[in-house]
Design an enzyme around this catalytic site. Structure first.
Site, mmCIF file in Angstrom:
data_model
loop_
_atom_site.group_PDB
_atom_site.id
_atom_site.type_symbol
_atom_site.label_atom_id
_atom_site.label_comp_id
_atom_site.label_asym_id
_atom_site.label_seq_id
_atom_site.Cartn_x
_atom_site.Cartn_y
_atom_site.Cartn_z
ATOM 1 C CB THR A 35 -1.032 0.299 1.370
ATOM 2 O OG1 THR A 35 -2.111 -1.223 1.223
ATOM 3 C CG2 THR A 35 -1.682 1.659 1.589
ATOM 4 C CB SER A 84 2.182 -8.282 0.626
ATOM 5 O OG SER A 84 1.352 -8.219 1.592
ATOM 6 C CB SER A 85 -1.982 -11.181 -0.775
ATOM 7 O OG SER A 85 -2.935 -9.426 -0.099
ATOM 8 C CG ASP A 95 -2.582 -7.668 3.141
ATOM 9 O OD1 ASP A 95 -3.212 -7.187 3.771
ATOM 10 O OD2 ASP A 95 -3.607 -7.730 2.504
ATOM 11 C CB THR A 106 0.173 -12.478 14.750
ATOM 12 O OG1 THR A 106 -0.451 -12.818 13.770
ATOM 13 C CG2 THR A 106 -0.518 -11.620 15.762
ATOM 14 C CD GLN A 153 -8.506 -22.765 16.550
ATOM 15 O OE1 GLN A 153 -9.134 -22.635 17.495
ATOM 16 N NE2 GLN A 153 -7.848 -24.694 16.202
#
Ligand code: ASP
Length: 342
Positions: free
Chosen positions: A15, A60-61, A92, A167, A279
């Site tokens: 971005t 970055s995807s 991302d 993260t 998780q």
């Protein structure tokens, strides 16, 4: 800051360098030289900045291991000439790239700081300028002619984190990243507040080793109540699969149904490495704390402890390319190699 400090700015996309496509309204990557023209402040920094750009900058995807190798190779071939490296990257998948680079670049004696932004550099309310300028300042920090930071980090919204502990937690807020199991290394306010005791130490006797190969025969499997035998056996049966990052509940817990444990046991027997990560965003896997995780420990599931999923999957890719004997793999994985686990 030493006035002779030289920083290499590596632009991969994201971005930070995007602008709106007038037809569709969607954000697209654009030319890096135009990006630099939008930050005249860079000239005021007390360091020399050179730039290098991906031939085709990406969102970055579209990041992938070949591109991690490209970034690592750029750093390796410019290593002796520069004092620090700042990688401009989409947010991302930035935590995956930071984690991968931390394993690929062994014995770093110089900083590699990834940064990006939530709004393009040309936007009036952009967060890009602060992120970029402070990332460069941090990469330039020297003491006794040596880099203060000697690891792969991520700088975003006033905080420098160890890259492989991060993260992405928010798609809208400027505060887009967290490092749930390790404190920030630097906080930026009126002064830069360095928490030096948290930095990864560099052994001056060791030279940089660049690992360019990664094994992508891996998968991340998130458990959920209702996961069935067909799903798990299909995943375990993927041809050439070598490793699974298993996202379990809480402190590393999973169903104790026979079909599940039998399939996991068979997978390990046929040579798969299965890493247990939680998780939960914070906290650690502790197999054996509850009865529902004891069996996983007994059948040889590897503990990811408090590692992030991003660091676990990239560590698996890295270690699988290292020809580690099967019997040693668990011990090596459960050892912190770049400060990625406590
Ligand atoms: N989609 C963008 C990317 O990751 C988002 C960003 O840069 O923040 O490249």
């Amino acid at each position: 800051m030493n006035s002779r400090t030289k920083i290499l700015l590596i632009y991969t996309g994201g971005t930070i360098g995007m602008r709106k496509d007038l037809k569709t309204g969607a954000l697209k990557v654009f030319n890096f030289s135009k990006l630099l023209q939008r930050i005249p402040e860079l000239k005021q920094l007390d360091c020399e900045i050179e730039t290098i750009s991906f031939h085709n900058p990406i969102d970055s995807s579209n990041m992938k291991p070949e591109k991690w190798t490209e970034i690592a190779s750029i750093i390796a071939s410019n290593y002796s000439e520069f004092d620090g490296f700042v990688v401009l990257h989409g947010s991302d998948t930035m935590s995956y790239t930071a984690s991968a680079l931390s394993f690929m670049l062994e014995n770093l004696s110089k900083p590699v700081v990834l940064t990006g932004s939530q709004l393009p550099i040309g936007d009036l309310r952009t967060d890009a300028k602060e992120n970029l300028i402070t990332a460069i300042q941090i990469a330039s920090l020297q003491q006794n002619n040596k880099s203060v930071i000697t690891e792969v980090c991520l700088y975003f919204e006033y905080k420098l984190y160890r890259g492989n502990r991060t993260t992405k937690i928010n798609a809208e807020h400027f505060n887009a990243f967290a490092s749930p199991n390790y404190p920030a290394l630097i906080e930026s306010g009126v002064y830069l507040n360095l928490k030096s005791e948290l930095f990864l130490a560099h052994n001056p006797a060791m030279d940089l080793i660049v690992h360019k190969d990664l094994d992508t025969n891996v998968v991340i499997l998130k458990l959920f109540p209702g996961i069935n035998k067909n799903v798990l056996s299909a995943i375990i049966g993927i041809p050439n699969l070598r490793g699974i990052v298993l996202e379990t509940y809480g402190s590393g817990n999973a169903t104790t149904e026979d079909w599940f444990l039998n399939l996991i046991e068979k997978a390990i027997a046929k040579g798969l490495h299965i890493v247990n990560v939680s998780q939960c965003t914070s906290g650690s896997v502790n197999m054996g704390q509850y009865e529902v995780s004891s069996a996983l420990k007994q059948i040889g599931v590897i503990s990811g402890k408090d590692i992030t999923t991003e660091a676990a999957i990239t560590k698996l890719m890295y270690l699988l390319s290292q020809n580690i004997p099967f019997g040693d793999f668990q011990t090596v994985f459960e050892t912190s190699l770049r400060g990625e686990m406590s």
